[in-house]
Scaffold this motif. Structure first.
Motif, PDB file in Angstrom:
ATOM      1  N   GLU A 115       0.832  -1.213   0.000  1.00 15.72           N
ATOM      2  CA  GLU A 115       0.000   0.000   0.000  1.00 15.72           C
ATOM      3  C   GLU A 115       0.862   1.257   0.000  1.00 15.72           C
ATOM      4  O   GLU A 115       0.586   2.211  -0.734  1.00 15.72           O
ATOM      5  N   TYR A 119       1.041   4.210  -3.072  1.00 16.84           N
ATOM      6  CA  TYR A 119       0.799   5.648  -2.930  1.00 16.84           C
ATOM      7  C   TYR A 119       2.029   6.481  -3.295  1.00 16.84           C
ATOM      8  O   TYR A 119       1.902   7.536  -3.935  1.00 16.84           O
ATOM      9  N   GLY A 123       2.065   9.198  -6.248  1.00 15.86           N
ATOM     10  CA  GLY A 123       2.289  10.584  -5.848  1.00 15.86           C
ATOM     11  C   GLY A 123       3.550  11.179  -6.435  1.00 15.86           C
ATOM     12  O   GLY A 123       3.524  12.285  -7.023  1.00 15.86           O
ATOM     13  N   LEU A 263      -2.865  -1.017  -5.647  1.00 13.33           N
ATOM     14  CA  LEU A 263      -4.019  -0.720  -4.786  1.00 13.33           C
ATOM     15  C   LEU A 263      -5.133  -1.729  -4.995  1.00 13.33           C
ATOM     16  O   LEU A 263      -5.832  -2.107  -4.027  1.00 13.33           O
TER      17      LEU A 263
END
Length: 269
Positions: A115, A119, A123, A263
């Motif tokens: 996870e 991200y 990002g 994800l």
């Protein structure tokens, strides 16, 4: 490790160490997603040696000029672009070294999950494309100065978080400050040398200080060095050749797709 584990992981390390897509994430994912056995510290050291051989081999003329002029300036000679670049590489390395010593164990314990990688992959991929799309493309590598080097060095410290990408975050910082794609990439690659040496050295110390006896598969380690070196060398050459034409958009799209897939895997698991 089976033979195809060795080939895949060595090629992945060589390709992703210098592309802005995070080598640490790609080396973590096979064991977590495909249930492959962990490759172990010895293999990590081997592929770090391979990528170090590649970057030193590719930039040996630059490195020779930097080292020669740096020692000459240190001995009281005239300061040159090369000697200043040597100082910039050393200074930009300090923040990552300090952050690694202070936070490495915490990051290893808490931030190596799929996870987190998802991200950070998304990002920092968006940040990479934003810096390339909306900021100037003017400054050359000899226009680096102390403030810009410190910013790049601090940015590099964030690469300790899996999924960030050391090359990606340093190029992002450089592009935000108006450096050209070529300048950002070349400084990032030169900056990788002390970091690879440090990372490989730490892994080697951990390996040598281990209390448990184990058998070393020397053939696997040799193939790891050779394949990671060849793939990394080709990666550097092609990346610098094509970067001015393709920019960073393909890498952002790849990171978005990879992050979304991760994800989804987290959701269905």
């Amino acid at each position: 490790m089976l033979w195809y584990h060795v080939v895949f992981l060595a090629l992945i390390q060589g390709l992703t160490e210098f592309l802005p897509i995070s080598s640490s994430a790609h080396l973590i994912l096979p064991s977590q997603v495909l249930n492959w056995p962990d490759q172990g510290l010895a293999f990590d050291v081997a592929v770090h040696v391979g990528t170090l051989i590649a970057v030193v081999g590719y930039f040996w003329r630059d490195i020779y000029g930097i080292v020669k002029d740096w020692f000459a300036a240190l001995a009281g000679g005239q300061s040159t672009q090369n000697s200043r670049l040597g100082w910039w590489v050393l200074i930009a390395t300090v923040p990552a070294m300090v952050a690694g010593l202070c936070f490495n164990h915490a990051i290893e314990a808490h931030l190596r999950s799929i996870e987190v990688i998802a991200y950070t992959t998304i990002g920092f991929g968006i940040l990479l494309w934003t810096s390339d799309r909306f900021f100037a493309n003017l400054k050359a590598i000899h226009q680096l100065n102390l403030p810009s080097v410190l910013v790049i060095g601090i940015a590099q410290a964030f690469a300790l978080i899996p999924g960030t990408s050391r090359s990606g975050v340093t190029m992002t910082a450089a592009r935000f400050m108006g450096f050209s794609r070529d300048a950002a990439a070349r400084f990032s690659f030169l900056l990788s040398i002390p970091i690879i040496v440090a990372a490989g050295g730490l892994k080697l110390i951990e390996l040598c200080s281990g209390q448990q006896e184990f058998a070393v598969d020397w053939q696997a380690l040799l193939w790891g060095v050779v394949l990671s070196a060849i793939s990394a060398y080709l990666c550097i050459h092609l990346f610098l050749k094509w970067l001015s034409q393709i920019g960073f958009l393909p890498f952002m799209l790849y990171r978005l797709a990879l992050g979304a897939l991760l994800l989804w895997l987290v959701k269905v698991s």
